[in-house]
Scaffold this motif. Structure first.
Motif, PDB file in Angstrom:
ATOM      1  N   ASN A 514       0.842  -1.188   0.000  1.00  0.00           N
ATOM      2  CA  ASN A 514       0.000   0.000   0.000  1.00  0.00           C
ATOM      3  C   ASN A 514       0.885   1.249   0.000  1.00  0.00           C
ATOM      4  O   ASN A 514       2.090   1.163   0.263  1.00  0.00           O
ATOM      5  N   ALA A 515       0.285   2.403  -0.276  1.00  0.00           N
ATOM      6  CA  ALA A 515       1.034   3.669  -0.248  1.00  0.00           C
ATOM      7  C   ALA A 515       1.032   4.178   1.189  1.00  0.00           C
ATOM      8  O   ALA A 515      -0.002   4.625   1.683  1.00  0.00           O
ATOM      9  N   VAL A 516       2.153   4.065   1.869  1.00  0.00           N
ATOM     10  CA  VAL A 516       2.189   4.376   3.307  1.00  0.00           C
ATOM     11  C   VAL A 516       2.896   5.692   3.604  1.00  0.00           C
ATOM     12  O   VAL A 516       2.978   6.106   4.752  1.00  0.00           O
ATOM     13  N   ASP A 517       3.425   6.331   2.551  1.00  0.00           N
ATOM     14  CA  ASP A 517       4.200   7.555   2.778  1.00  0.00           C
ATOM     15  C   ASP A 517       3.440   8.775   2.270  1.00  0.00           C
ATOM     16  O   ASP A 517       4.004   9.684   1.678  1.00  0.00           O
ATOM     17  N   GLY A 518       2.131   8.770   2.506  1.00  0.00           N
ATOM     18  CA  GLY A 518       1.299   9.904   2.089  1.00  0.00           C
ATOM     19  C   GLY A 518       1.330  11.016   3.120  1.00  0.00           C
ATOM     20  O   GLY A 518       2.379  11.304   3.701  1.00  0.00           O
ATOM     21  N   PRO A 519       0.164  11.621   3.378  1.00  0.00           N
ATOM     22  CA  PRO A 519       0.137  12.725   4.338  1.00  0.00           C
ATOM     23  C   PRO A 519       0.438  12.256   5.764  1.00  0.00           C
ATOM     24  O   PRO A 519       0.025  11.152   6.155  1.00  0.00           O
ATOM     25  N   ALA A 520       1.157  13.097   6.516  1.00  0.00           N
ATOM     26  CA  ALA A 520       1.415  12.770   7.918  1.00  0.00           C
ATOM     27  C   ALA A 520       0.090  12.776   8.674  1.00  0.00           C
ATOM     28  O   ALA A 520      -0.881  13.415   8.255  1.00  0.00           O
ATOM     29  N   GLY A 521       0.046  12.038   9.776  1.00  0.00           N
ATOM     30  CA  GLY A 521      -1.188  11.969  10.550  1.00  0.00           C
ATOM     31  C   GLY A 521      -2.174  10.964   9.972  1.00  0.00           C
ATOM     32  O   GLY A 521      -3.381  11.111  10.124  1.00  0.00           O
ATOM     33  N   THR A 522      -1.642   9.908   9.317  1.00  0.00           N
ATOM     34  CA  THR A 522      -2.511   8.903   8.689  1.00  0.00           C
ATOM     35  C   THR A 522      -2.002   7.496   8.998  1.00  0.00           C
ATOM     36  O   THR A 522      -0.798   7.248   8.974  1.00  0.00           O
ATOM     37  N   ILE A 523      -2.947   6.611   9.252  1.00  0.00           N
ATOM     38  CA  ILE A 523      -2.588   5.201   9.400  1.00  0.00           C
ATOM     39  C   ILE A 523      -2.967   4.468   8.125  1.00  0.00           C
ATOM     40  O   ILE A 523      -3.995   4.776   7.501  1.00  0.00           O
ATOM     41  N   THR A 524      -2.122   3.519   7.710  1.00  0.00           N
ATOM     42  CA  THR A 524      -2.380   2.760   6.486  1.00  0.00           C
ATOM     43  C   THR A 524      -2.215   1.276   6.780  1.00  0.00           C
ATOM     44  O   THR A 524      -1.239   0.869   7.413  1.00  0.00           O
ATOM     45  N   TYR A 525      -3.169   0.510   6.316  1.00  0.00           N
ATOM     46  CA  TYR A 525      -3.112  -0.945   6.435  1.00  0.00           C
ATOM     47  C   TYR A 525      -2.393  -1.471   5.210  1.00  0.00           C
ATOM     48  O   TYR A 525      -2.699  -1.081   4.083  1.00  0.00           O
ATOM     49  N   THR A 526      -1.429  -2.366   5.425  1.00  0.00           N
ATOM     50  CA  THR A 526      -0.643  -2.851   4.295  1.00  0.00           C
ATOM     51  C   THR A 526      -0.133  -4.263   4.533  1.00  0.00           C
ATOM     52  O   THR A 526      -0.180  -4.770   5.652  1.00  0.00           O
ATOM     53  N   GLN A 527       0.343  -4.861   3.453  1.00  0.00           N
ATOM     54  CA  GLN A 527       1.065  -6.129   3.563  1.00  0.00           C
ATOM     55  C   GLN A 527       2.490  -5.904   3.083  1.00  0.00           C
ATOM     56  O   GLN A 527       2.761  -4.971   2.330  1.00  0.00           O
ATOM     57  N   TRP A 528       3.370  -6.775   3.548  1.00  0.00           N
ATOM     58  CA  TRP A 528       4.712  -6.845   2.986  1.00  0.00           C
ATOM     59  C   TRP A 528       4.831  -8.208   2.310  1.00  0.00           C
ATOM     60  O   TRP A 528       4.388  -9.216   2.848  1.00  0.00           O
ATOM     61  N   LEU A 529       5.435  -8.203   1.137  1.00  0.00           N
ATOM     62  CA  LEU A 529       5.575  -9.442   0.362  1.00  0.00           C
ATOM     63  C   LEU A 529       7.048  -9.819   0.248  1.00  0.00           C
ATOM     64  O   LEU A 529       7.937  -9.012   0.504  1.00  0.00           O
ATOM     65  N   ASN A 530       7.304 -11.026  -0.195  1.00  0.00           N
ATOM     66  CA  ASN A 530       8.652 -11.401  -0.599  1.00  0.00           C
ATOM     67  C   ASN A 530       8.757 -11.218  -2.120  1.00  0.00           C
ATOM     68  O   ASN A 530       7.771 -10.860  -2.770  1.00  0.00           O
ATOM     69  N   SER A 531       9.939 -11.477  -2.658  1.00  0.00           N
ATOM     70  CA  SER A 531      10.107 -11.192  -4.082  1.00  0.00           C
ATOM     71  C   SER A 531       9.255 -12.118  -4.943  1.00  0.00           C
ATOM     72  O   SER A 531       8.973 -11.808  -6.098  1.00  0.00           O
ATOM     73  N   GLN A 532       8.814 -13.259  -4.369  1.00  0.00           N
ATOM     74  CA  GLN A 532       7.936 -14.162  -5.128  1.00  0.00           C
ATOM     75  C   GLN A 532       6.483 -13.689  -5.101  1.00  0.00           C
ATOM     76  O   GLN A 532       5.614 -14.321  -5.689  1.00  0.00           O
ATOM     77  N   GLY A 533       6.240 -12.612  -4.339  1.00  0.00           N
ATOM     78  CA  GLY A 533       4.896 -12.035  -4.348  1.00  0.00           C
ATOM     79  C   GLY A 533       3.918 -12.693  -3.395  1.00  0.00           C
ATOM     80  O   GLY A 533       2.707 -12.571  -3.575  1.00  0.00           O
ATOM     81  N   THR A 534       4.400 -13.407  -2.378  1.00  0.00           N
ATOM     82  CA  THR A 534       3.483 -13.929  -1.361  1.00  0.00           C
ATOM     83  C   THR A 534       3.698 -13.169  -0.047  1.00  0.00           C
ATOM     84  O   THR A 534       4.719 -12.505   0.149  1.00  0.00           O
ATOM     85  N   VAL A 535       2.726 -13.311   0.841  1.00  0.00           N
ATOM     86  CA  VAL A 535       2.649 -12.406   1.993  1.00  0.00           C
ATOM     87  C   VAL A 535       3.632 -12.807   3.098  1.00  0.00           C
ATOM     88  O   VAL A 535       3.657 -13.957   3.538  1.00  0.00           O
ATOM     89  N   GLU A 536       4.420 -11.837   3.534  1.00  0.00           N
ATOM     90  CA  GLU A 536       5.375 -12.051   4.634  1.00  0.00           C
ATOM     91  C   GLU A 536       4.895 -11.402   5.923  1.00  0.00           C
ATOM     92  O   GLU A 536       5.286 -11.815   7.013  1.00  0.00           O
ATOM     93  N   ALA A 537       4.108 -10.339   5.794  1.00  0.00           N
ATOM     94  CA  ALA A 537       3.644  -9.643   7.001  1.00  0.00           C
ATOM     95  C   ALA A 537       2.400  -8.842   6.675  1.00  0.00           C
ATOM     96  O   ALA A 537       2.165  -8.469   5.525  1.00  0.00           O
ATOM     97  N   ASP A 538       1.628  -8.598   7.725  1.00  0.00           N
ATOM     98  CA  ASP A 538       0.336  -7.913   7.615  1.00  0.00           C
ATOM     99  C   ASP A 538       0.340  -6.912   8.759  1.00  0.00           C
ATOM    100  O   ASP A 538       0.443  -7.314   9.920  1.00  0.00           O
ATOM    101  N   LEU A 539       0.289  -5.633   8.461  1.00  0.00           N
ATOM    102  CA  LEU A 539       0.529  -4.657   9.520  1.00  0.00           C
ATOM    103  C   LEU A 539      -0.094  -3.298   9.225  1.00  0.00           C
ATOM    104  O   LEU A 539      -0.654  -3.084   8.150  1.00  0.00           O
ATOM    105  N   THR A 540       0.010  -2.410  10.185  1.00  0.00           N
ATOM    106  CA  THR A 540      -0.380  -1.021   9.949  1.00  0.00           C
ATOM    107  C   THR A 540       0.854  -0.143  10.108  1.00  0.00           C
ATOM    108  O   THR A 540       1.749  -0.445  10.891  1.00  0.00           O
ATOM    109  N   ILE A 541       0.848   0.940   9.330  1.00  0.00           N
ATOM    110  CA  ILE A 541       1.941   1.912   9.433  1.00  0.00           C
ATOM    111  C   ILE A 541       1.314   3.286   9.611  1.00  0.00           C
ATOM    112  O   ILE A 541       0.492   3.727   8.797  1.00  0.00           O
TER     113      ILE A 541
END
Ligand SMILES: Cc1cc2nc3c(=O)[nH]c(=O)nc-3n(C[C@H](O)[C@H](O)[C@H](O)COP(=O)(O)OP(=O)(O)OC[C@H]3O[C@@H](n4cnc5c(N)ncnc54)[C@H](O)[C@@H]3O)c2cc1C
Length: 820
Positions: A514-541
């Protein structure tokens, strides 16, 4: 085999330990074309734990797809190895029967067999009569059923290891016996070389398969492997008339025993409820082919109980009472995967008494992982990063291990929490929550409320059960309070990292889908993937300022996320601080959450001034608190991050103000039921490292075209181009209100098995059991239409119940409530 003198100066992979695990990894690396591999064994192959294993080969019994697949592959390998190497493995498919002699075990094994059948294990339920026919010496008067797998049986662990060693050598792998590894040297956080007593081997990868020695070897490189050896027993009787070597192996967990023929007598293996750790201080470097003096006094009652299943054994002499050390882990799951501390340092240890029957599969999986850069199975449950350094403390191991071995034969009830080594971590609110009647559970070492009995009431959990627990009404009320009023949930156990620096935004954005570096004062839900494109982590930033972020992930992902962060940062100007203990997390959730917050702060909490996803520092009493408008339960709600030393102060203000709005405390059971009604995911439970974001339903949090891209983007683009996925995570709701789902229930469309429930709870608002299931379609994509056109059932303890399946959350699909 190579002699010690031939240790080469360089190798691509050094495998440390010549037990069944190390040998299997070497064998599979060789077969995958990686022959520049050296297996280093301190003494002789099998001289650790492998030589004395009983050799049970069992594919029945696990509700983990990974464990079941490992078992199936292992059995298949051991059956065919002789044809390849010329060395027999002693594999004998005499069959295996698991006995259920009480109603709870009957329910458990019926649930397990349905899942095992889904995985391709041919499980048959036998009557007591049929069990007696197959194993006439067994007493079956109390047997309710036997669960029989004809293809299971036994193997000779030494022969298996020798056969795999020969196979490895035939592929060109070097096996050096009589060579001890004294150190693994690292450079810049990655493996550099292995120092042995016969010289140093420079290498790219190390696999620590040193069995019960793995912990102390890992510690030399700062790698945490909190396993502990414990006494493990079997006995062999004198010869018994009438016993047949072709009888199946029997397991009778209720009587702590397993049984198989052994040279005309009976082998009776034991899993006692409270075991004895062995050498907590340090495993002796020179112990080989170890046999421990048996503790007859401690084991006597278990031996008697086990023998009572085969009464004739009570009148037969005991020829051998054998005790050997085996490694156990804090949660009875193996420690397998790449160490979070050192790149290319792999671990495969802590096998909890199933190293032989999973060894072939583990070898294949680790070899695949090393050769291809990522595993091809769900490895979230065995990730070394789930464990923390404090769990290596002698006191911790001494305490927790007593419980681990016994869990193998206990009934695996839902809602069970480990009972030993408790109170390791407390939330700053602990005493306040205890005063509310919190029933605490072990949540990654944190004492965390599962549910509340009420102020001043001592929580009585009642007996463990597959049915409705005694605290059902408390749970239902907490759930309802969140949907209709407001609840407070202590989530201080969540993993929290502050990431600061001028490159922090760029680094995090590159890791995130997800785009997590937008406006300050915002929470974003996102996943982190590995280079094969599967999910490594599920978090908020949460972006607090241009150079200041808060990353929050679930408790079990703590060290994995920390590793991904550290590796993601590289040389950039970004600094990661673990603030898990520095910040308490108090969630205030429910339609009246705004009223409660507004009563304790001057900040304008209105929807316009404080919209969904806003993150602001607010004043509550004498504290400054990061308040984030977000929810994991599907309601209007806020997560408050409070400096630990001010947590009680803020809590008191919230509870005082909350009284006017009916604020109630809610525990993790309510959190689970609420989030599953809203189909919110939980990494490691219902999503894992084999899922792509599209399969897991993260299309909405994947911004393919954001500038700079993200890790795994190319794979996501390729997957998208291939069309809609043929497997997808769907929400499941059982239409009848009574049946309960926990995990691994089979889902059918028009009578055809298409998947299973990965995580489940009870939807008190939706009115039935609710869960998330991965379903797979053989002839096309899983679409809303395909779901709608099918007739869906879920199998719960041998009965098929009609259910609804949905790609969209059944609770508040339009998100009106969370944006209210
Ligand atoms: C009584 C008993 C019954 C069992 N029955 C079964 C069963 O029926 N089915 C089943 O699946 N499992 C069973 N097990 C468990 C099984 O034996 C183990 O899980 C398995 O053998 C573990 O294999 P490993 O390769 O991890 O460890 P090990 O066999 O201990 O191998 C580790 C090797 O590492 C070597 N090593 C250590 N340190 C170094 C160093 N510094 N340098 C070089 N080499 C080093 C050691 O010498 C050792 O050979 C049983 C265990 C016991 C005790």
């Amino acid at each position: 085999m190579s002699s010690a003198a031939s240790v080469p100066p360089r190798a691509r992979v050094v495998v440390i330990g010549g037990g069944v695990i190390g040998t299997s990894i070497a064998y599979h690396l060789g077969h995958m074309g990686w022959t520049d591999v050296v297996l280093v064994e301190r003494d002789q192959l099998t001289s650790g734990t492998t030589w004395h294993a009983a050799g049970l080969m069992v594919t029945f019994g696990s509700t983990s797809s990974t464990s079941t697949e490992l078992r199936q592959y292992t059995a298949d390998l051991y059956a065919r190895l002789e044809a390849e190497t010329g060395l027999a493995t002693g594999f004998k498919p005499v069959g295996f029967i698991e006995l259920a002699a009480d109603r709870d075990r009957l329910e458990e094994y019926r649930r397990v067999s349905a899942f095992n059948r889904h995985c391709g294990v041919d499980v048959q339920e036998l009557s007591a009569h049929e069990v007696a026919d197959m194993f006439p010496l067994a007493r079956t008067d109390d047997v309710l059923a036997g669960f029989y797998v004809a293809a299971d049986g036994r193997v000779n662990p030494v022969d298996v290891t020798m056969s795999m060693a020969k196979g490895a050598r035939q592929q060109g792998v070097t096996i050096a016996q009589g060579v001890s590894v004294v150190d693994v040297v690292t450079h810049n956080g990655a493996v550099h070389s292995v120092v042995t007593d016969h010289g140093t081997i420079e290498c790219e990868y190390v696999v620590n398969c040193a069995g019960m020695w793995a912990r102390q070897l890992g510690a030399r490189s700062g790698v945490n492997i909190p396993l502990q050896a414990a006494e493990h027993y079997y006995l062999i009787t004198e010869q018994m008339e009438g016993i047949d070597p072709n009888w199946p192996v029997i397991e009778d967990p209720g009587n702590f025993g397993y049984y198989r023929e052994e040279v005309g007598g009976l082998m009776i293996g034991l899993f006692e409820t409270r075991c004895a750790p062995w050498h907590v201080d340090r495993i002796p470097d020179d112990s080989s082919f170890t046999s421990i003096q048996p503790d007859w006094d401690r084991m006597g009652p278990y031996v008697e109980a086990a023998m009572s299943r085969v009464p004739k054994s009570l009148d037969t002499g005991i020829r051998t009472f054998f005790c050997g050390p085996e490694s156990f882990t804090p949660d009875l799951r193996p420690i397998v995967g790449e160490a979070p501390e050192v790149k290319n340092y792999f671990i495969a240890a802590g096998l909890n008494s199933i190293g032989i029957l999973t060894g072939g599969g583990l070898g294949r999986m680790i070899a695949h992982w090393i050769v291809n850069g990522s595993p091809d199975m769900d490895v979230t449950g065995m990730d070394p990063a789930r464990l923390h350094p404090y769990q290596s403390n002698p006191d911790y191991r001494r305490t927790r291990t007593v419980e681990s071995l016994g869990m193998v034969y206990q009934c695996h009830y839902p809602n069970k929490s480990m009972a030993t080594a408790r109170d390791a971590k407390r939330s700053p609110l602990h005493d306040r929550l205890a005063a509310q009647g919190a029933y605490f559970k072990d949540v990654s070492g944190w004492e965390s409320p599962g549910w509340y009995a009420g102020a001043g009431v001592t929580p009585e959990p009642g007996p463990l059960t597959f049915g409705r627990p005694s605290w059902w009404a408390n749970w239902e009320a907490e759930h309802g309070a969140c949907r209709e009023g407001v609840v407070l949930i202590d989530m201080s156990f969540m993993s929290k990292f502050r990431v600061q620096g001028r490159d922090a935004g760029r680094v995090l954005d590159h890791l995130s889908t997800n785009a997590v570096d937008g406006p300050a004062g915002t929470i974003t839900y996102t996943q982190w993937l590995n280079s094969q494109g599967t999910v490594e982590a599920d978090l908020t930033i949460t972006k607090r300022a241009a150079d200041d972020f808060l990353v929050v992930a679930t408790d079990t992902a703590h060290r994995h996320v920390e590793m991904l962060l550290q590796r993601g940062v590289g040389d950039a100007h970004a600094f990661v601080t673990d603030v898990t203990g520095a910040l308490a997390q108090i969630n205030v959730q429910g339609p009246r959450a705004r009223d409660v917050l507004q009563a304790v702060t001057d900040t304008d909490m209105s929807n316009d001034a404080f919209p969904f996803r806003a993150a602001r520092e607010i004043a509550i009493g004498f504290a400054r608190v990061l308040c984030v408008r977000i929810t994991y339960v599907g309601e209007l709600g806020y997560e408050l991050f409070v400096p630990t030393e001010q947590a009680v102060h803020v809590y008191d203000r919230l509870v005082d103000a909350g009284a006017a709005f009916g604020l109630r405390h809610a525990g993790l059971s309510a959190l689970g039921s609420l989030r599953l009604e809203k189909a919110y995911r939980d990494y490691g439970h219902d999503i894992d490292n084999t899922d792509t974001p599209l399969e897991a339903g993260f299309g909405f949090s994947t911004v393919i075209d954001k500038p700079g891209g993200f890790v795994g983007r190319d794979a996501v683009v390729a997957a998208k181009a291939a069309g809609a996925p043929s497997r997808r995570l769907v929400q499941v709701l059982v239409l009848a209100p009574e049946p309960l789902m926990y995990h691994a229930e089979i889902i059918r469309r028009d009578g055809v098995d298409v998947g299973y429930v990965r995580a489940a709870s009870y939807g008190h608002t939706l009115g039935g059991a609710v869960g998330l299931a991965m379903v797979e379609r053989a002839d096309g994509p899983v679409t809303a239409q395909w779901l709608a056109e099918g007739e869906w059932t879920v199998e719960i303890v041998d009965r098929r119940h009609p259910c609804t399946v949905s790609l969209r959350p059944l609770h508040d699909p339009t998100n009106d409530r969370i944006k209210a």
